[in-house]
Design an enzyme around this catalytic site. Sequence first.
Site, PDB file in Angstrom:
ATOM      1  N   ILE A 186       0.827  -1.211   0.000  1.00 42.35           N
ATOM      2  CA  ILE A 186       0.000   0.000   0.000  1.00 42.35           C
ATOM      3  C   ILE A 186       0.860   1.260   0.000  1.00 42.35           C
ATOM      4  CG2 ILE A 186      -1.727   1.310   1.306  1.00 42.35           C
ATOM      5  CD1 ILE A 186      -2.795  -1.321   2.373  1.00 42.35           C
ATOM      6  N   CYS A 187       1.984   1.228   0.712  1.00 39.91           N
ATOM      7  CA  CYS A 187       2.806   2.435   0.910  1.00 39.91           C
ATOM      8  C   CYS A 187       3.219   3.122  -0.386  1.00 39.91           C
ATOM      9  CB  CYS A 187       4.033   2.098   1.749  1.00 39.91           C
ATOM     10  SG  CYS A 187       3.613   1.563   3.429  1.00 39.91           S
ATOM     11  N   PRO A 188       3.678   2.385  -1.417  1.00 39.32           N
ATOM     12  CA  PRO A 188       4.097   3.101  -2.631  1.00 39.32           C
ATOM     13  C   PRO A 188       2.952   3.832  -3.319  1.00 39.32           C
ATOM     14  CG  PRO A 188       4.107   0.729  -2.991  1.00 39.32           C
ATOM     15  CD  PRO A 188       3.950   0.931  -1.519  1.00 39.32           C
ATOM     16  N   GLU A 231       0.513   5.453  -1.782  1.00 45.71           N
ATOM     17  CA  GLU A 231       0.364   6.709  -1.056  1.00 45.71           C
ATOM     18  C   GLU A 231       1.524   7.660  -1.357  1.00 45.71           C
ATOM     19  OE1 GLU A 231      -1.863   5.810   3.077  1.00 45.71           O
ATOM     20  OE2 GLU A 231       0.228   5.182   3.014  1.00 45.71           O
ATOM     21  N   ILE A 232       2.726   7.128  -1.324  1.00 45.04           N
ATOM     22  CA  ILE A 232       3.922   7.958  -1.566  1.00 45.04           C
ATOM     23  C   ILE A 232       3.873   8.563  -2.966  1.00 45.04           C
ATOM     24  CG2 ILE A 232       6.432   7.878  -1.781  1.00 45.04           C
ATOM     25  CD1 ILE A 232       6.357   5.564   0.306  1.00 45.04           C
TER      26      ILE A 232
END
Length: 437
Positions: free
Chosen positions: A178-180, A182-183
């Site tokens: 999920i993090c990439p 959002e980033i």
Amino acid sequence: MQPMHVYEVRPRKDHRGVDLISDALPFGRLWYDGPEAVSNAIGYAMHGSRSHDAVIRVYDEAGDVIETHEHKGEFKEPLSLCFEIGSDDFPVLFQIGLKSNMRWRETKQYFRDAWRETTSEIKLERRNEMAVRVGKPAPEFEGEAWTKGAYGPKKVGLAQHRGKWVVLFFYPRDFTFICPTEIASFGAMQKDFERENAVVIGVSTDSFYTHKAWFESDPRLANINYPVIADTGHQVSGAFDVLLEDGAALRGTFIIDPEGILRHMSVNELDVGRNVNETLRVLQGLRTGELCPVDWKPGQSTLTTFDEWLAKALPRLSKQVLVDTTNKLQTTKYSAGQIVFEQGDAPDRFYIISSGEVEVIRRKRDGSEKILAVLHPGDYFGEIGLLTEARRNASIRAKTDLELLAMSWDDFRKVIESSEASRKDFADIMRERLAQT
């Protein structure tokens, strides 16, 4: 014979300012850091002497005894356990008394209960001291960050961005799912944040070299131009209360204003990514300084209101100044024929007509009068006397039933000083009207 324990409760620093607390807190020695902490220290001493009679002496900064307390132990058996809990900067001496006829299982449970009660109180106290709250100053932070194109880590902190809005977001780990997304979303909207006078800063607890390996190898992150802090020591994530027990960070988002005040915070559990468009919308709403309703977007009306006659009279004031000034206006009413003020009176107010009409009258030496002008809703008067600090050069009389919006001299002066354009407008009006007298 029952042994007697002596407890010394001393100030953290003596009259010379010397710190009296060493790394090893001796048995029977407690300290206090302020007047309100004396009773707490006495309480700990009483709790610590549950198995013995005790004398508790409180000392002042000069080393003199200022209080003495005698305490009778709650247990008659001499068996006791003494240990120190806390950290170097918050040591607490704690002693529990144990009944000699306790079975070992009962003793262990008693010990666990006492330990849990004391440590939970300390954790709660510290949590309340460190809690992050909207409307309060945001925790100061600084850390080494990965920045695209930079050679090695770069120091990034809140202090260096005073005067700008800061959007600080935490994410759990590098090389995740999920993090990439959002980033990359923050990266795609970085220009939008910059147009709102804001900087974007990312944070995770991964190392600088993990950041470097990920951001420089994943094509989805190729256009990330904002710094990403490597919070390996957990100082930043801990300060913002998003640190998990496994060392990862929750998906926390914080908006900090140019004065360092926390204006917005939201925290997601790990499984749900945040909406970066909503973060931008909240920032835009905060920057208006107005009341923004549900689903508000830039360009739409807000719920913040101001007086339309004030806006007509002072068209070059900013919306926020109009709102603030509206709250300071006083409504006054006059019947037809009543005098608002007389020629020769000392100036004290600025007036805007909201309904009705007034006559501007010049009185002659022979007692006759001359009507100089008739003013209508939206017109204003009284500014010449205030700006020149001279007495009124004409009388104002209500021609019809009249409603006025009145502003004090101090408020009028602050409004004019808040706007260079309005200051120039009034200077031109004053020159024009003085030329007519």
